[in-house]
Scaffold this active site. Structure first.
Site, PDB file in Angstrom:
ATOM      1  N   TYR A 116     -10.470  50.866  61.072  1.00  0.00           N
ATOM      2  CA  TYR A 116     -11.119  52.086  61.556  1.00  0.00           C
ATOM      3  C   TYR A 116     -10.080  53.206  61.470  1.00  0.00           C
ATOM      4  O   TYR A 116      -9.118  53.094  60.723  1.00  0.00           O
ATOM      5  CB  TYR A 116     -11.620  51.808  62.990  1.00  0.00           C
ATOM      6  CG  TYR A 116     -12.563  52.824  63.573  1.00  0.00           C
ATOM      7  CD1 TYR A 116     -13.623  53.351  62.838  1.00  0.00           C
ATOM      8  CD2 TYR A 116     -12.408  53.246  64.892  1.00  0.00           C
ATOM      9  CE1 TYR A 116     -14.499  54.269  63.395  1.00  0.00           C
ATOM     10  CE2 TYR A 116     -13.276  54.166  65.456  1.00  0.00           C
ATOM     11  CZ  TYR A 116     -14.318  54.677  64.701  1.00  0.00           C
ATOM     12  OH  TYR A 116     -15.177  55.593  65.255  1.00  0.00           O
ATOM     13  N   ARG A 146     -18.590  64.912  55.312  1.00  0.00           N
ATOM     14  CA  ARG A 146     -17.564  65.316  56.286  1.00  0.00           C
ATOM     15  C   ARG A 146     -16.906  64.067  56.865  1.00  0.00           C
ATOM     16  O   ARG A 146     -17.100  63.705  58.008  1.00  0.00           O
ATOM     17  CB  ARG A 146     -18.209  66.146  57.410  1.00  0.00           C
ATOM     18  CG  ARG A 146     -17.217  66.884  58.283  1.00  0.00           C
ATOM     19  CD  ARG A 146     -17.831  67.250  59.604  1.00  0.00           C
ATOM     20  NE  ARG A 146     -18.246  66.096  60.364  1.00  0.00           N
ATOM     21  CZ  ARG A 146     -17.456  65.375  61.164  1.00  0.00           C
ATOM     22  NH1 ARG A 146     -16.188  65.694  61.289  1.00  0.00           N
ATOM     23  NH2 ARG A 146     -17.927  64.329  61.824  1.00  0.00           N
ATOM     24  N   LYS A 192     -17.587  50.829  60.479  1.00  0.00           N
ATOM     25  CA  LYS A 192     -18.323  50.937  61.749  1.00  0.00           C
ATOM     26  C   LYS A 192     -19.123  49.667  62.030  1.00  0.00           C
ATOM     27  O   LYS A 192     -19.174  49.189  63.166  1.00  0.00           O
ATOM     28  CB  LYS A 192     -19.299  52.125  61.695  1.00  0.00           C
ATOM     29  CG  LYS A 192     -18.617  53.481  61.709  1.00  0.00           C
ATOM     30  CD  LYS A 192     -18.464  54.021  63.104  1.00  0.00           C
ATOM     31  CE  LYS A 192     -17.716  55.343  63.084  1.00  0.00           C
ATOM     32  NZ  LYS A 192     -17.686  56.012  64.345  1.00  0.00           N
ATOM     33  N   GLU A 194     -23.715  59.098  60.295  1.00  0.00           N
ATOM     34  CA  GLU A 194     -22.264  59.101  60.385  1.00  0.00           C
ATOM     35  C   GLU A 194     -21.659  60.096  59.393  1.00  0.00           C
ATOM     36  O   GLU A 194     -21.952  60.037  58.191  1.00  0.00           O
ATOM     37  CB  GLU A 194     -21.747  57.682  60.075  1.00  0.00           C
ATOM     38  CG  GLU A 194     -20.352  57.413  60.525  1.00  0.00           C
ATOM     39  CD  GLU A 194     -20.212  57.407  62.039  1.00  0.00           C
ATOM     40  OE1 GLU A 194     -19.306  58.109  62.519  1.00  0.00           O
ATOM     41  OE2 GLU A 194     -20.996  56.740  62.734  1.00  0.00           O
ATOM     42  N   ASP A 195     -20.852  61.016  59.894  1.00  0.00           N
ATOM     43  CA  ASP A 195     -20.058  61.922  59.059  1.00  0.00           C
ATOM     44  C   ASP A 195     -20.895  62.772  58.098  1.00  0.00           C
ATOM     45  O   ASP A 195     -20.538  62.967  56.937  1.00  0.00           O
ATOM     46  CB  ASP A 195     -18.979  61.146  58.295  1.00  0.00           C
ATOM     47  CG  ASP A 195     -17.858  60.686  59.233  1.00  0.00           C
ATOM     48  OD1 ASP A 195     -17.925  61.035  60.429  1.00  0.00           O
ATOM     49  OD2 ASP A 195     -16.933  60.003  58.792  1.00  0.00           O
ATOM     50  N   ASP A 251     -23.335  59.337  65.785  1.00  0.00           N
ATOM     51  CA  ASP A 251     -22.101  58.953  66.465  1.00  0.00           C
ATOM     52  C   ASP A 251     -21.165  60.146  66.653  1.00  0.00           C
ATOM     53  O   ASP A 251     -20.468  60.247  67.657  1.00  0.00           O
ATOM     54  CB  ASP A 251     -21.405  57.849  65.678  1.00  0.00           C
ATOM     55  CG  ASP A 251     -20.277  57.210  66.483  1.00  0.00           C
ATOM     56  OD1 ASP A 251     -20.451  57.014  67.688  1.00  0.00           O
ATOM     57  OD2 ASP A 251     -19.221  56.918  65.897  1.00  0.00           O
ATOM     58  N   ASP A 252     -21.152  61.072  65.690  1.00  0.00           N
ATOM     59  CA  ASP A 252     -20.255  62.231  65.781  1.00  0.00           C
ATOM     60  C   ASP A 252     -20.679  63.184  66.891  1.00  0.00           C
ATOM     61  O   ASP A 252     -19.842  63.806  67.544  1.00  0.00           O
ATOM     62  CB  ASP A 252     -20.223  62.973  64.438  1.00  0.00           C
ATOM     63  CG  ASP A 252     -19.839  62.047  63.301  1.00  0.00           C
ATOM     64  OD1 ASP A 252     -18.738  61.493  63.336  1.00  0.00           O
ATOM     65  OD2 ASP A 252     -20.667  61.846  62.397  1.00  0.00           O
ATOM     66  N   ASN A 262      -9.589  63.425  64.230  1.00  0.00           N
ATOM     67  CA  ASN A 262      -9.075  62.319  63.418  1.00  0.00           C
ATOM     68  C   ASN A 262      -8.932  62.742  61.964  1.00  0.00           C
ATOM     69  O   ASN A 262      -9.617  63.661  61.529  1.00  0.00           O
ATOM     70  CB  ASN A 262     -10.060  61.139  63.475  1.00  0.00           C
ATOM     71  CG  ASN A 262     -10.039  60.436  64.814  1.00  0.00           C
ATOM     72  OD1 ASN A 262      -8.973  60.203  65.363  1.00  0.00           O
ATOM     73  ND2 ASN A 262     -11.208  60.107  65.336  1.00  0.00           N
ATOM     74  N   ASN A 316     -11.859  56.782  71.769  1.00  0.00           N
ATOM     75  CA  ASN A 316     -12.335  56.212  70.515  1.00  0.00           C
ATOM     76  C   ASN A 316     -13.818  55.855  70.646  1.00  0.00           C
ATOM     77  O   ASN A 316     -14.208  55.153  71.568  1.00  0.00           O
ATOM     78  CB  ASN A 316     -11.502  54.960  70.213  1.00  0.00           C
ATOM     79  CG  ASN A 316     -11.693  54.453  68.803  1.00  0.00           C
ATOM     80  OD1 ASN A 316     -12.798  54.484  68.266  1.00  0.00           O
ATOM     81  ND2 ASN A 316     -10.624  53.978  68.199  1.00  0.00           N
TER      82      ASN A 316
END
Length: 587
Positions: free
Chosen positions: A135, A188, A206, A278-279, A301-302, A443, A487
């Site tokens: 991760y 992203r 993930k 995600e992202d 999640d972001d 991150n 986290n």
């Protein structure tokens, strides 16, 4: 090979008829998160080389003498028999020889493709050591170099070429009982920007954590990358790039592809499959969550996972800084999906505690973006997700001036830009507060707003610090400071497990608040004594079970559960549903 193989499972036996194909398991691994009342059917069991090459059933040198005879493995393995613990010891020894983190990453991915149970055993037993490898931060470098290190494809790649055929593509995936999908479009990735198709490392990583930390069966997890192109010129000119060589599709073309994907997922896997975004870039992330939250079981999640884990840290930190959440003033650097998501969840929690309307509780929270403090005079030019945070105040340009003007007790960085919590900013926070709470969340490590050492040194040991990426303990004036890691891996595996075991059909903010409160409750006095506001990852499976139980309880309370009746002890039920990576005996 023909005849019947008997496989020991949970102290009992299941008869399975074999005819020499690949292995099918009608019960799922250790029956985790699987409906129990199903009729067994005949399925195939591999033998010989095909068994050694099936990662779900391969045990390597752990096959016993009897198993080697029964499964035509005699001579295909060296004569030594190693149990799983010895295999684990040998592999950890080998992994520690690598000095380059990316080499550890590729070695672990190879193990996952070779021996699935041993991979998860390693990850569960050595979670604090291996989490930064599978991760953040190492997964970021892996995504940047994904084309070069690409070996075997993991997950599904759905590109613009598959438009009109996405349902067929989903049917190509061999597993039919999917419970969690993690999907990215690669625009992203962490703080690294547009990595296009190479963002696949994120869903893969993930979902390995869903299994290791949350106990969700690996066969029920599906990583997906939606490839609509990339605007990254370096990748477009890279001969090893594995994605579409075109600029990103936007507008109608993009929306139609995502709509087809979302409809196909629901058609193929049903109402209860969890789709974790995600992202995605800010503009798409908010729009997709808003568009599908009422028709699908979706989670970003972001936006939501980050918010939940940060709120948990804030709730836990009250034991150290004193007061209630409503007594504090929050200043964010960064007003994207993470910053505004965290801010909204804090406002909701204060509203829940004080019974004040959320419009009122938002006024305790201030955000700074690239143009300065978000204030009401800027309202017309703001993106829609920033507008709730435009409060009455004269314009303020930089972060340092905003700290002096707002006088926050909590400073949160979600900007994706490193080194932005300068010495002057940290000193200003320390001058204003006896125990300033500083969260540098961006991150990977290179993008962190400041390091743990900087936070403790510049604040003269006063700061309570947590970050998105891990930092080593810091010694300052004879005292050792251990920083927490905010986290998302604390939240999303247990959160997802809670949705699965309750059969949830929608995600609500109340479930996120329940997850935050459950995580905060797991911080012990021993952790507080070290200055930690998060529990150690060594207990993560227990933590995930408690989070899952509280989330599931909220799902039942809200009437959104389909697994009925409600189990009497949700913690025990969650633990009983968790996948175990121990080898099983075949005979």
């Amino acid at each position: 090979m023909s005849g019947t193989l008997k496989e020991m499972r949970n102290g009992g036996e299941v008869s399975v008829t074999s005819n020499g194909g690949g292995v099918r398991d009608s019960y799922g691994e250790d029956s985790a998160t699987e409906d129990q009342l199903i009729t067994p059917w005949t399925f195939s069991v591999a033998s010989g080389c095909s068994l050694l090459r099936d990662p779900r059933y391969n045990k390597g040198l752990a096959f016993t003498e009897g198993e080697r005879d029964a499964h035509y493995l005699r001579g295909l393995l060296p004569p030594a028999v190693f149990n799983q613990e010895l295999q684990e010891k040998r592999l950890m020894h080998n992994l520690r020889q690598y000095e380059v983190p990316l080499h550890r990453y590729t070695a672990l991915m190879d193990l996952q493709e070779r021996n699935e149970k041993l991979f998860y055993k390693l990850l569960i037993d050595n979670v604090e050591e291996l989490l930064p490898v599978v991760y953040t931060p190492t997964v970021g470098e892996a995504c940047q170099k994904y084309g070069s290190i690409f070996r075997r494809p993991q997950g599904l790649y759905i590109s613009l070429k598959e438009k009109g055929k996405i349902l067929e593509v989903l049917k190509n995936w061999p597993e039919k009982s999917i419970q969690v999908i993690v999907v990215t479009d690669g625009e992203r990735i962490l703080g690294l920007g547009d990595l296009g198709c190479q963002g696949m490392g994120i869903p893969v990583g993930k979902l390995s954590l869903y299994t290791a930390l949350g106990g969700v069966r690996p066969s029920s997890c599906l990583p997906v990358t939606i490839d609509v192109g990339t605007n990254n010129e370096k990748l477009l000119n890279d001969e090893f790039y594995i994605g579409l060589r075109q600029k990103r599709a936007t507008g109608k073309e993009y929306e139609e592809l995502l709509e087809e994907f979302m409809c196909a997922v629901k058609q193929n896997y049903g109402e209860k499959v969890l789709i974790q975004f995600e992202d995605f870039a800010n503009h798409n992330a908010f729009d997709l969550l808003e568009k599908y939250r009422s028709s699908h079981l979706v989670f970003n999640d972001d936006i939501q996972g980050t918010a939940s884990v940060v709120l948990a840290g804030l709730l836990a930190s009250l034991k150290l800084v004193g007061g209630a959440l409503a007594d504090h003033t929050f200043l964010f650097l960064g007003a994207g999906e993470a910053g505004t998501g965290i801010a909204e969840l804090i406002a909701l929690e204060i509203s829940k505690q004080t019974k004040a309307p959320v419009e009122e509780t938002r006024k305790k929270i201030w955000l700074v973006d690239s143009k300065g403090l978000i204030v009401s005079s800027r309202l017309e030019s703001l993106q829609h997700f920033k507008k709730p945070w435009a409060h009455e105040h004269k314009p303020v340009k930089g972060l340092l001036d905003a700290v002096k003007a707002i006088k926050p007790t909590v400073l949160i960085g979600s900007s994706g830009v490193g080194k932005t919590f300068t010495k002057e900013v940290v000193e200003a926070m320390a001058a204003l507060n006896e125990k300033p709470l500083i969260l540098a969340l961006s991150n990977p490590t290179s993008q962190s707003e400041c390091t743990a050492e900087e936070a403790y040194t510049w604040s003269k040991g006063k700061a309570i610090f947590a970050s998105g990426s891990p930092f080593d303990p810091v010694e300052y004036e004879g005292k050792v400071f251990v920083s927490g890691q905010a986290n998302n891996a604390y939240i999303f595996p247990g959160f997802g497990l809670g949705l699965i075991i309750s059969g949830a059909i929608r995600v609500r903010d109340e479930m996120l608040l329940a997850a935050s409160e459950a995580l905060a409750a797991q911080v012990s006095q021993e952790n507080y004594d070290k200055g930690l506001i998060y529990p150690p990852f060594s207990n993560i499976r227990k933590i995930s079970a408690h989070i899952a139980a509280d989330v599931a309880a909220k799902v039942y309370d809200l009437g959104l559960a389909t697994h009925l009746p409600r189990p009497k002890d949700l913690v025990k039920y969650a633990e009983s549903c968790m996948y175990s990576p121990g080898y099983r005996s075949y005979r």
